[in-house]
Design a protein around this motif. Sequence first.
Motif, PDB file in Angstrom:
ATOM      1  N   ALA A  51     -77.774 -19.763  -0.626  1.00  0.00           N
ATOM      2  CA  ALA A  51     -77.902 -18.260  -1.246  1.00  0.00           C
ATOM      3  C   ALA A  51     -78.113 -18.748  -2.809  1.00  0.00           C
ATOM      4  CB  ALA A  51     -76.441 -17.826  -0.989  1.00  0.00           C
ATOM      5  N   GLN A  52     -77.514 -19.597  -3.224  1.00  0.00           N
ATOM      6  CA  GLN A  52     -77.998 -20.085  -4.710  1.00  0.00           C
ATOM      7  C   GLN A  52     -79.375 -20.395  -4.900  1.00  0.00           C
ATOM      8  OE1 GLN A  52     -74.810 -23.216  -5.634  1.00  0.00           O
ATOM      9  NE2 GLN A  52     -73.081 -21.337  -5.509  1.00  0.00           N
ATOM     10  N   GLU A  55     -81.217 -17.361  -5.147  1.00  0.00           N
ATOM     11  CA  GLU A  55     -81.148 -16.609  -6.174  1.00  0.00           C
ATOM     12  C   GLU A  55     -81.856 -17.276  -7.248  1.00  0.00           C
ATOM     13  OE1 GLU A  55     -77.026 -15.088  -8.789  1.00  0.00           O
ATOM     14  OE2 GLU A  55     -76.884 -16.301  -7.011  1.00  0.00           O
ATOM     15  N   ARG A  56     -81.560 -18.439  -7.479  1.00  0.00           N
ATOM     16  CA  ARG A  56     -82.512 -19.063  -8.766  1.00  0.00           C
ATOM     17  C   ARG A  56     -83.947 -18.884  -8.314  1.00  0.00           C
ATOM     18  NH1 ARG A  56     -79.709 -25.126  -9.710  1.00  0.00           N
ATOM     19  NH2 ARG A  56     -77.535 -24.492 -10.039  1.00  0.00           N
ATOM     20  N   SER A  58     -85.404 -16.201  -6.963  1.00  0.00           N
ATOM     21  CA  SER A  58     -85.954 -15.090  -7.454  1.00  0.00           C
ATOM     22  C   SER A  58     -85.537 -14.480  -8.657  1.00  0.00           C
ATOM     23  CB  SER A  58     -84.827 -14.090  -6.784  1.00  0.00           C
ATOM     24  OG  SER A  58     -84.867 -14.067  -5.169  1.00  0.00           O
ATOM     25  N   ALA A  59     -84.848 -15.261  -9.633  1.00  0.00           N
ATOM     26  CA  ALA A  59     -84.439 -15.140 -11.012  1.00  0.00           C
ATOM     27  C   ALA A  59     -85.754 -15.843 -11.777  1.00  0.00           C
ATOM     28  CB  ALA A  59     -83.326 -15.782 -11.384  1.00  0.00           C
TER      29      ALA A  59
END
Length: 283
Positions: A51-52, A55-56, A58-59
């Motif tokens: 998940a991390q 998230e990285r 996508s950011a």
Amino acid sequence: MTPWWLPPVCAACMIFPARVVAQLAPSVPAATQNAAPAAVPLIPSEPLTLAQALERASAGSFFLSAAARDIDIAEGEAIQAATRPNPEVGTSMEDTRHASRVTTAQIGLPIELGGKRAARMTAADASRDLARAQFNVARAQLRAEVIGAFFAILIAQERIRLSQASVDLASQGSRIAGRRVEAGKISPVDATKAGVEQANAELALAEGRAALQVARDGLVSLWGNAPTAFGDVGACSMTCPSGRRSRHCCRRWPTRPTWSPASGSWIACARRSTWNARAAIPT
């Protein structure tokens, strides 16, 4: 009697080399002397989760950011297509003499006929839908690449763990073989074979570490501007669908609607051609 000029000459010879050395020595700037050591990025002690990593990505992904900007461009084009033509104001003057001069002011409001505005808005909406669909495709592709790189790191870590265990076992066997050779219980050839096995295990460990570094670089390349420091990768738990739900999905799979960016682009081009055809109608 000592000449009067000898002591000053000796003093000059003793002082002159020290001054030359002081001039030739490279000077160290004060900023360099007072500069603090470069900050080393801290590696988190907790393992990185899937998940991390997502998230990285996508950011900080450049490709996802470019796709999002395409949606903004399409939104602007849709707003521009919905606006009506601006009114026109014009002036004309006949004869420059004050007594016979005639000045005319004109105000024109263009009226679009033949459904031009509706066709233009339809084409802009199709372009916006295509940009959104391409963004979803880019996001799904990025997610798939991040998941693949994440599990590649997991596989490389497990490979290193097994290789390290093989190295430990091979080194222990090599030591035991050496002692048995010293005791005269086995042939030195067996000790040589044990050394070869240890070397092969160490080579496999080195290859595993290289593969791990390549996998980590591949994951970092998908993050863009996001922070790249991370430690080990932790195992993730993925929820699998139940048997009843999977059978239901399989039954609906042949009847699913198909869509691709090519089909969306074809629809947008068809709507643009309709708008161009209607644009040929005089206003």
